[in-house]
Each structure stands twice: as C-alpha cells, then as structure tokens.
Write a protein that holds these residues in place. Structure first.
Motif, PDB file in Angstrom:
ATOM      1  N   PRO A  40     -33.616 -32.313 -68.747  1.00 41.42           N
ATOM      2  CA  PRO A  40     -33.963 -31.846 -70.100  1.00 41.42           C
ATOM      3  C   PRO A  40     -34.549 -32.929 -70.996  1.00 41.42           C
ATOM      4  O   PRO A  40     -35.425 -32.647 -71.822  1.00 41.42           O
ATOM      5  N   ASP A  41     -34.073 -34.170 -70.841  1.00 43.65           N
ATOM      6  CA  ASP A  41     -34.589 -35.226 -71.707  1.00 43.65           C
ATOM      7  C   ASP A  41     -35.948 -35.743 -71.260  1.00 43.65           C
ATOM      8  O   ASP A  41     -36.545 -36.586 -71.923  1.00 43.65           O
ATOM      9  N   VAL A  42     -36.449 -35.222 -70.119  1.00 42.17           N
ATOM     10  CA  VAL A  42     -37.782 -35.621 -69.648  1.00 42.17           C
ATOM     11  C   VAL A  42     -38.836 -34.626 -70.104  1.00 42.17           C
ATOM     12  O   VAL A  42     -39.953 -34.996 -70.475  1.00 42.17           O
ATOM     13  N   GLY A  43     -38.493 -33.334 -70.084  1.00 41.76           N
ATOM     14  CA  GLY A  43     -39.461 -32.306 -70.485  1.00 41.76           C
ATOM     15  C   GLY A  43     -39.156 -30.994 -69.806  1.00 41.76           C
ATOM     16  O   GLY A  43     -38.040 -30.761 -69.335  1.00 41.76           O
ATOM     17  N   SER A  44     -40.131 -30.120 -69.759  1.00 38.98           N
ATOM     18  CA  SER A  44     -39.962 -28.814 -69.125  1.00 38.98           C
ATOM     19  C   SER A  44     -41.281 -28.398 -68.492  1.00 38.98           C
ATOM     20  O   SER A  44     -42.336 -28.964 -68.791  1.00 38.98           O
ATOM     21  N   ILE A  45     -41.213 -27.398 -67.609  1.00 37.08           N
ATOM     22  CA  ILE A  45     -42.401 -26.862 -66.939  1.00 37.08           C
ATOM     23  C   ILE A  45     -42.459 -25.365 -67.217  1.00 37.08           C
ATOM     24  O   ILE A  45     -41.527 -24.622 -66.889  1.00 37.08           O
ATOM     25  N   THR A  46     -43.551 -24.928 -67.849  1.00 34.27           N
ATOM     26  CA  THR A  46     -43.731 -23.525 -68.209  1.00 34.27           C
ATOM     27  C   THR A  46     -44.898 -22.940 -67.429  1.00 34.27           C
ATOM     28  O   THR A  46     -45.969 -23.556 -67.336  1.00 34.27           O
ATOM     29  N   ILE A  47     -44.684 -21.748 -66.876  1.00 33.08           N
ATOM     30  CA  ILE A  47     -45.730 -21.045 -66.130  1.00 33.08           C
ATOM     31  C   ILE A  47     -46.090 -19.779 -66.896  1.00 33.08           C
ATOM     32  O   ILE A  47     -45.205 -19.038 -67.345  1.00 33.08           O
ATOM     33  N   ASN A  48     -47.387 -19.538 -67.075  1.00 38.52           N
ATOM     34  CA  ASN A  48     -47.895 -18.379 -67.806  1.00 38.52           C
ATOM     35  C   ASN A  48     -48.367 -17.311 -66.824  1.00 38.52           C
ATOM     36  O   ASN A  48     -49.131 -17.606 -65.891  1.00 38.52           O
ATOM     37  N   PHE A  49     -47.904 -16.069 -67.019  1.00 43.67           N
ATOM     38  CA  PHE A  49     -48.309 -14.930 -66.186  1.00 43.67           C
ATOM     39  C   PHE A  49     -49.174 -13.985 -67.018  1.00 43.67           C
ATOM     40  O   PHE A  49     -48.923 -13.784 -68.210  1.00 43.67           O
ATOM     41  N   THR A  76     -55.349  -7.326 -61.002  1.00 42.29           N
ATOM     42  CA  THR A  76     -55.090  -8.685 -60.511  1.00 42.29           C
ATOM     43  C   THR A  76     -54.022  -9.326 -61.387  1.00 42.29           C
ATOM     44  O   THR A  76     -54.157  -9.364 -62.610  1.00 42.29           O
ATOM     45  N   VAL A  77     -52.944  -9.807 -60.754  1.00 43.05           N
ATOM     46  CA  VAL A  77     -51.877 -10.517 -61.459  1.00 43.05           C
ATOM     47  C   VAL A  77     -52.044 -12.003 -61.189  1.00 43.05           C
ATOM     48  O   VAL A  77     -52.247 -12.413 -60.038  1.00 43.05           O
ATOM     49  N   SER A  78     -51.988 -12.824 -62.249  1.00 43.84           N
ATOM     50  CA  SER A  78     -52.248 -14.258 -62.109  1.00 43.84           C
ATOM     51  C   SER A  78     -51.141 -15.080 -62.754  1.00 43.84           C
ATOM     52  O   SER A  78     -50.393 -14.602 -63.611  1.00 43.84           O
ATOM     53  N   ALA A  79     -51.073 -16.335 -62.323  1.00 46.08           N
ATOM     54  CA  ALA A  79     -50.145 -17.312 -62.911  1.00 46.08           C
ATOM     55  C   ALA A  79     -50.900 -18.617 -63.103  1.00 46.08           C
ATOM     56  O   ALA A  79     -51.706 -19.014 -62.255  1.00 46.08           O
ATOM     57  N   ARG A  80     -50.642 -19.279 -64.231  1.00 47.74           N
ATOM     58  CA  ARG A  80     -51.331 -20.542 -64.531  1.00 47.74           C
ATOM     59  C   ARG A  80     -50.302 -21.623 -64.825  1.00 47.74           C
ATOM     60  O   ARG A  80     -49.356 -21.430 -65.586  1.00 47.74           O
ATOM     61  N   LEU A  81     -50.511 -22.785 -64.206  1.00 47.12           N
ATOM     62  CA  LEU A  81     -49.716 -23.981 -64.475  1.00 47.12           C
ATOM     63  C   LEU A  81     -50.695 -25.130 -64.679  1.00 47.12           C
ATOM     64  O   LEU A  81     -51.315 -25.602 -63.726  1.00 47.12           O
ATOM     65  N   GLY A  82     -50.862 -25.540 -65.916  1.00 46.16           N
ATOM     66  CA  GLY A  82     -51.866 -26.556 -66.206  1.00 46.16           C
ATOM     67  C   GLY A  82     -53.247 -26.049 -65.862  1.00 46.16           C
ATOM     68  O   GLY A  82     -53.660 -24.969 -66.298  1.00 46.16           O
ATOM     69  N   ALA A  83     -53.963 -26.790 -65.020  1.00 49.33           N
ATOM     70  CA  ALA A  83     -55.304 -26.382 -64.611  1.00 49.33           C
ATOM     71  C   ALA A  83     -55.277 -25.496 -63.380  1.00 49.33           C
ATOM     72  O   ALA A  83     -56.314 -24.971 -62.970  1.00 49.33           O
ATOM     73  N   GLN A  84     -54.106 -25.315 -62.763  1.00 53.06           N
ATOM     74  CA  GLN A  84     -54.007 -24.533 -61.533  1.00 53.06           C
ATOM     75  C   GLN A  84     -53.852 -23.049 -61.846  1.00 53.06           C
ATOM     76  O   GLN A  84     -53.051 -22.653 -62.690  1.00 53.06           O
ATOM     77  N   LEU A  85     -54.613 -22.215 -61.145  1.00 49.07           N
ATOM     78  CA  LEU A  85     -54.566 -20.766 -61.309  1.00 49.07           C
ATOM     79  C   LEU A  85     -54.410 -20.107 -59.952  1.00 49.07           C
ATOM     80  O   LEU A  85     -55.187 -20.365 -59.030  1.00 49.07           O
ATOM     81  N   LEU A  86     -53.377 -19.262 -59.804  1.00 50.55           N
ATOM     82  CA  LEU A  86     -53.190 -18.479 -58.593  1.00 50.55           C
ATOM     83  C   LEU A  86     -53.209 -17.004 -58.964  1.00 50.55           C
ATOM     84  O   LEU A  86     -52.713 -16.616 -60.019  1.00 50.55           O
ATOM     85  N   SER A  87     -53.793 -16.166 -58.082  1.00 47.18           N
ATOM     86  CA  SER A  87     -53.910 -14.735 -58.353  1.00 47.18           C
ATOM     87  C   SER A  87     -53.556 -13.929 -57.114  1.00 47.18           C
ATOM     88  O   SER A  87     -53.670 -14.417 -55.977  1.00 47.18           O
ATOM     89  N   THR A  88     -53.135 -12.678 -57.340  1.00 47.72           N
ATOM     90  CA  THR A  88     -52.824 -11.773 -56.232  1.00 47.72           C
ATOM     91  C   THR A  88     -53.115 -10.342 -56.682  1.00 47.72           C
ATOM     92  O   THR A  88     -52.912 -10.007 -57.864  1.00 47.72           O
ATOM     93  N   PRO A  89     -53.607  -9.473 -55.786  1.00 46.63           N
ATOM     94  CA  PRO A  89     -53.947  -8.098 -56.185  1.00 46.63           C
ATOM     95  C   PRO A  89     -52.717  -7.200 -56.246  1.00 46.63           C
ATOM     96  O   PRO A  89     -51.754  -7.359 -55.492  1.00 46.63           O
ATOM     97  N   LEU A  90     -52.737  -6.233 -57.160  1.00 46.14           N
ATOM     98  CA  LEU A  90     -51.688  -5.229 -57.302  1.00 46.14           C
ATOM     99  C   LEU A  90     -52.340  -3.858 -57.418  1.00 46.14           C
ATOM    100  O   LEU A  90     -53.262  -3.678 -58.216  1.00 46.14           O
ATOM    101  N   LEU A  91     -51.858  -2.886 -56.639  1.00 37.85           N
ATOM    102  CA  LEU A  91     -52.339  -1.513 -56.724  1.00 37.85           C
ATOM    103  C   LEU A  91     -51.290  -0.681 -57.457  1.00 37.85           C
ATOM    104  O   LEU A  91     -50.142  -0.582 -57.026  1.00 37.85           O
ATOM    105  N   VAL A  92     -51.687  -0.096 -58.601  1.00 38.75           N
ATOM    106  CA  VAL A  92     -50.815   0.799 -59.360  1.00 38.75           C
ATOM    107  C   VAL A  92     -51.182   2.224 -58.962  1.00 38.75           C
ATOM    108  O   VAL A  92     -52.299   2.683 -59.221  1.00 38.75           O
ATOM    109  N   THR A  93     -50.250   2.912 -58.318  1.00 35.38           N
ATOM    110  CA  THR A  93     -50.557   4.240 -57.783  1.00 35.38           C
ATOM    111  C   THR A  93     -50.109   5.350 -58.741  1.00 35.38           C
ATOM    112  O   THR A  93     -49.316   5.137 -59.652  1.00 35.38           O
ATOM    113  N   THR A  94     -50.635   6.544 -58.492  1.00 36.50           N
ATOM    114  CA  THR A  94     -50.412   7.698 -59.364  1.00 36.50           C
ATOM    115  C   THR A  94     -48.927   8.028 -59.506  1.00 36.50           C
ATOM    116  O   THR A  94     -48.184   8.050 -58.524  1.00 36.50           O
ATOM    117  N   THR A  95     -48.526   8.283 -60.729  1.00 30.52           N
ATOM    118  CA  THR A  95     -47.135   8.636 -61.020  1.00 30.52           C
ATOM    119  C   THR A  95     -46.886  10.096 -60.634  1.00 30.52           C
ATOM    120  O   THR A  95     -47.694  10.974 -60.961  1.00 30.52           O
TER     121      THR A  95
END
Length: 711
Positions: free
Chosen positions: A342-351, A391-410
């Motif tokens: 905790p006294d060093v910092g933290s790492i946050t990932i954005n979705f 497409t669902v993505s996550a970003r950490l700093g300059a790194q970006l990862l993505s993956t496809p998601l299919l939302v089907t009929t309710t």
C-alpha cells in the motif's frame, strides 16, 4: 634485445596516455570496494533486528555515482537491497541488512551469513560476517491432534517433527528436519513419521532474493522417479509473494522435479515470505493397498525494494463467450505481479465495452487487491430482441487487451430466477441492503412472482415475495437487518416455481462491540464424574441482545453446552462443565469462540484436568527451571526447581528418555525441598516431572512435563 626508435617510443607513450585519458573503465578500476563494515556485527537470533552496512571505495565516486552490488550467503536469514549507489564525490555509502526472525527457529543453532559488496566493473568482492546468535526453540504445541494416537508426527510448521506422548493432549516439537519431514504409515495407533535422512529438499526457490514485482522460480523435488498420481503443492500466506497458478501441482509420471512460478509485489522495505512445499508420492504397501507418503519443508524468499517491473496483463477472458440478454457475465484479467504494498502504490485496470448500450460494464474500474494479481468486472447486457456482437476490453497503462462477446436474444417468457444479488454484501446490524432478482427472460402478462425467505428472520427480514413487472426481467427490494452483538452470516432464498437461488448477507456487530478476552474453569482439576464451572469474559459490556459465545470440548470426557450467552450489559457469562469417570488422568481443552465475518474471529482456550478415581484433585507443582527445550553440556550437573505446594512433606521428581515417563526411569529422587540436582545424566533428549507428597504419604497430581537435552 631490439631497441625501439625514439620517434616510435614517443608515439607509443602518447598512445598509452591517450588510451588512459579516454578509457571509460579507468576510473572504475580505481574505485574498488576497499572495506565493508556491519554495525552491529552481532544480531540476537529471532529478534528480526537489522544491521547497517557501510561500503568504502578506494577513491571518490565519479559524476553519476558508482553502483555497488550487494549479496548475502544466506538470503533466507539476512539480506539487503540488490545494489546501492555511492554518490558522486563520496567514498562511502550505507545500507540496511534485515534479518528473518523466523528462519530455522527450531534448529537451536547460531548462523553466520556473509554479506559482500563489489564494484561490478572493478576489483574483487569485499565481505563481512554477520553473527546471528542462537534463539530459544519455541515451546510450540499442538493441542490434541488425535487423542487416539501417539508417536512422532509431522505437524505444525512444514518440516517440523512433533512428539505426541501416549494419553497426552499436547504434542511438542521434537526436531527440525534439515531435508524435510516424511509422513509414513501408521504402526497400529502410533505415528511413525521421521525426518528425512538425505536430500533433496522438497522445495527450493531460485533466486532466494527478488526485487519486488519481479518473477522467480520455485521447484518441488524428490529422490527417484515419481510414480503415477503423484502431486505436490507450494503455498504462502505472504502479502508480497505467491505461487499464482494453482495450489495443487500435478507431478508427471517419471519426473524427479517440478517447477512452479513465483510472483512478487513491489515493496518499500525488505520482507521475508515463507513458502510451504510438499511432495506426495503413492506407495504400494506390502500388505496391499496404497499409502500416499509425503515430505514437507519450508523455504524463505526475501523480497526487497528496487526498480519495479512494468505491470502488464497476461490475458483477458470472459466466463462465457456468449450471454443471454438480461444475464450477467464476468470478465477477468491477471497481471504479471502481485499488487504493490500500500505504501508503494496501486494498480488499476479499466474495463469498457464497444457498445455500452448492448453490454454495459457494471464495474468499469478494478484495483488489484493486496496479495492478489487478478481482477474481475461484471458485464450486464439488458434484455434484447436480437443477437448483438460486442467487444469487451481492458486497459492497463498503454496496454490494451480485447475479447469478443455475443449477446443473444432474450427469451420472451421467463422460467425462473437467473441471478440473486445484494448490495452491499456486508452491512452493520440495523442498516439495510438492496436486493435484486433477475429472471432468465421477460416476465409474462401479470408479472412473475418470486418468493423470498430468510434463514434467520430475527436478524434479517425480507418481503415474503416480489413481482417482476410484465415485459421486464428484474426487480429490486429492501433487505432490513437487526442489531447484533456479534457478526452473523444469514442466507436468503429466492424461490420461483422452477428454480431456487440463494445469496448470503454478512450482518456485522457495530464498531466497538466487545471481543472475547478469555475463558476459564473453576476448579481446574476435578475427579472424573465431577463438575466445574466455566466463565467466558468479554472486553466490554455485551450489546443489546447479548453476545452468543460458541463452546466446544476436545474430548467426550468433558462436556459443555453448545453456546453461552453473555447478557446485554454484562461482561461475562458462566456455563456448566460436566465430566465422566476416567481410568487415567485426562486433560480436556475447552474452547470459546466469538465473532467471525467482518471482524476477526477470536478463540480462547482453557484446560481442565480430570483425575482417575481415588486420585487427588489438587494441581501439581508449577515447573520453574530449566526452561522447556533447554540444552546442557554432557557431564554437567543440572538443577531443577519448581513451585512450593501447600502442606507438601516431600516431592518426587522423575526423569526419563520418553515423554510418557514410564518405568524403567532414567533417574528419580524424593526430596523435602522444591529443588533437586542430578549429575551423570545420559547424553540424549530427556523429559521430567514433579509431584508433591503429603505427610501421610499420599501422592499429589503430577506437574506438566518438560523436556531438556544433554549434548
């Protein structure tokens, strides 16, 4: 001899001068480490104290300073940062050498790690020895591991062999195992575990020192080829180091070792992380059947400050590649290191989602929690009439990862509850939470009825039912709670006609709620069949409703109620303890427990001695010296001392090579004072006890048993 012409000699000399002037390593070679000092040079074993190291260069450091590399012959015990810089123009710099208070604390040995320093560009390493003195072996004991068994057993900290006397409720440390503790088949009702006589050690770490956030490697190893169905584990409860892949590690058939990954956290100070390792190999027994023999040990990793590694995500994955509109999905990612201190910092990932309307992200930001390296986020697609690709993505700093998601009929018509959620999952008693049920489709005309129930309605109340409106897939409702004196975990249930869904809510005692501080019995010794009175004590007055303390006994010879309630406003509560007749003196351990969800569970212990028929009920003497685990030089006289017992006419002291102290004894004396001295004791591990005798010759209860060793 051939003479060089003057002209060429002058050119050669000039060239050498020029080489000296422009040699980038010239100054480095001049700045070797001339001295390394450690202050203090002696550290008390087990203290965890540190020393200050001082390096001295032969000449002042150049512009930019001079980097000096530091090392230790035993990073598990004493270590420093990997390198320091002597400032420009200076000849000295200092650093801290930390010691591990728990390193080989059962060995009874002193250690002399060597700390070294070197300019990697010039000269040889200079070293200094840190003397870590012997620490007293802890008097650890295991309470009633199995009252029906005795002998030597691997227990407690990995790599430690315990001795469990017959009929005793406590096992004590017998030996620290250099190459690990081996679990072997029982002999009847006796444990027969041993210390391994030779290597390899079951777990090793490489390197033993890591700059926080950088990875390392561990290895499980054993002698010979592993048979089929072998396995092992490597685990740690450290906040700054971990084995990230899995607790259980499969071992390939025929292998002699199995590596595993180690990840660490960025730290601001030196920390030591203990890794427990165990290898389990199946063995075919001569009488038939298979015994899973294991060898366990402990290895330490030093995690030190330094330049951190760049945090990157290893992957991004969805729990399900497709989601029905109206249902939840989870997206997860893990990073290449643990969350920093905790006294060093933290790492946050954005979705985030490429279509926030079709697949909104419920938790767009996630902070990696301490001791962890993975985070998750919820995706909540609303009900939809058509399939949608997102497409669902996550970003950490300059790194970006993505993956496809299919939302089907309710589905047009719901058949049951798909999700049951609470916000939050922890509330202080008297507060409320928000509940939400989500169907697996849309509610039909007239709505969709969901029945609700609480497994503890006195603490948590919900409406008997809620109705999801027509055409929608969810509804929210209020969850009310009552004040509680101790933390309570309550289960809620949602029951439509075709499915059942449950969720749990932690109802917490308010801040300042008292904790359990003790449990005691009076009298502490009773004849079998007699009774005693137990008392539990709180740190303060119990709140409204009282505090319910759970009770337990480790033996059927002593019985207690399941709970005792400390009344509101009181600080203690009493309960009855019953006993059964026993053929030999028996020590019962009674436990009292309070708390257990948001707050730390507190358990207190008390012991009750149950004596055999006709035996005295007064307790035995208290042993004063020597201390448990003491060591004496072979041939020396050993003095024994214990507390006085009222109306005692004499005392009997017994010494034996077995913790059960059974005939024939190694030595015994009857004395009229509460002291005795023995000479000529054999060179081995020994145990002793004392009892008082009345003027009529009636023998009192035996004291506790202590061990010592003649070396």
């Amino acid at each position: 001899m051939t003479l060089m012409p003057t002209k060429f000699k002058t050119l050669a000399s000039a060239s050498l001068v020029l080489l000296g002037l422009f040699n980038p390593f010239g100054a480095a070679w001049a700045q070797t480490v001339s001295l390394l000092q450690l202050v203090p040079s002696v550290i008390a074993g087990g203290s965890g104290a540190s020393a200050t190291g001082i390096v001295t260069l032969t000449t002042a450091a150049p512009a930019g300073g001079r980097v000096i590399q530091l090392n230790s012959s035993n990073h598990e015990l004493a270590t420093s940062v990997a390198q320091i810089t002597v400032p420009a123009g200076q000849t000295t710099a200092s650093f801290s050498v930390a010691t591990n208070a728990k390193y080989r604390r059962y060995s009874g040995l002193a250690f002399n790690p060597v700390i070294s320093a070197i300019n990697p560009l010039a000269g040889a390493a200079v070293s200094a020895t840190l003397n870590v003195t012997t620490q007293a072996i802890p008097t650890d004991l295991v309470i009633s591991p199995r009252p029906d068994r005795s002998g030597n057993v691997c227990a407690g900290e990995p790599g430690i062999l315990f001795s469990c006397p017959t009929g005793s409720s406590a096992c004590r440390v017998r030996q620290e195992c250099t190459f690990g503790c081996e679990n072997r088949p029982l002999k009847g009702t006796n444990w027969d575990d041993i210390c391994a006589a030779a290597g390899p050690e079951p777990i090793t770490l490489s390197p033993q020192r890591l700059v926080g956030s950088h990875p390392g490697t561990g290895t499980l190893q054993w002698s010979g080829a592993a048979p089929a169905n072998s396995g092992g584990f490597a685990s740690t409860n450290s906040l700054v180091a971990a084995e990230p892949d899995r607790l259980r590690i499969p071992i390939p058939t025929g292998a002699t070792s199995q590596p595993f990954r180690v990840i660490t956290a960025a730290v601001s100070g030196i920390q030591f992380a203990a890794f427990a390792g165990q290898v389990t190999l199946p063995q075919v027994q001569s009488g038939g059947g298979i015994f899973y023999a294991s060898r366990s040990a402990l290895s330490w990793l030093a995690v030190v400050p330094g330049t951190p590694a760049v945090a990157t995500m290893n992957f991004l994955r969805l729990e399900y590649p497709s989601t029905v509109g109206g249902q939840f999905n989870t997206v997860e990612t893990c990073i290449n290191q643990l969350a920093p201190a905790p006294d060093v910092g933290s790492i946050t990932i954005n979705f985030f989602s490429s279509d926030a309307a079709a697949a909104p992200v419920v938790t767009p930001q996630a902070v990696v929690t301490q001791a962890g390296n993975c985070v998750t986020s919820l995706i909540q697609p609303p009900a939809t009439a058509v399939d949608r690709s997102v497409t669902v993505s996550a970003r950490l700093g300059a790194q970006l990862l993505s993956t496809p998601l299919l939302v089907t009929t309710t589905p047009l018509v719901a058949s049951g509850v798909n999700h049951f959620f609470l916000t939050p999952y922890f509330v202080t008693g008297g507060s409320s939470a928000l509940g939400e049920v989500i169907l697996d489709g849309r509610a039909p005309a007239g709505g969709f009825l969901v029945s609700l129930s609480s497994f503890n309605p006195a603490v948590l109340q919900v409406p008997p039912s809620v109705t999801v409106p027509k055409g929608t897939d969810r509804v929210s409702f209020n969850v009310a709670t009552a004040q509680v004196a101790a933390d309570v975990l309550v289960t809620l249930q949602a029951t439509p006609s075709s499915s059942i869904s449950v969720v749990q809510l932690s109802v917490l005692a308010p801040a300042g709620a008292p904790t359990l501080t003790g449990v005691a019995v009076n009298p502490t010794t009773v004849a079998g069949g007699g009774g005693s009175t137990g008392t539990v004590t709180l740190s303060g007055a119990a709140l409204a409703g009282g505090a319910v303390v759970s009770l337990a006994s480790n033996t059927s010879m002593a019985t207690v109620p399941a709970t005792v309630t400390v009344a509101a406003g009181a600080t203690s509560g009493q309960f009855a303890v019953g006993t059964l007749p026993v053929s030999t003196d028996t020590v019962a351990t009674l436990s009292a427990t309070l708390g257990g969800i948001g707050n730390v569970t507190v358990t207190q212990l008390a012991t009750l001695t149950i004596t055999a028929a006709g035996q005295p009920t007064q307790p035995g003497p208290n042993l004063l010296s020597p201390a448990n685990g003491a060591r004496f030089a072979a041939g020396s006289s050993v003095g024994f001392d214990w507390s006085d017992v009222a109306a005692a006419a004499s005392y009997t002291i017994e010494i034996d090579s077995s913790s059960s102290i059974a005939a024939p004894l190694t030595a015994t004396q009857t004395v009229v004072t509460s002291q005795a001295t023995f000479s000529g004791l054999p060179r081995q591990r020994l145990w002793w006890r004392v009892r008082a005798n009345s003027a009529s010759g009636a023998a009192g209860a035996w004291s506790a048993v202590r061990e010592f060793e003649m070396k």
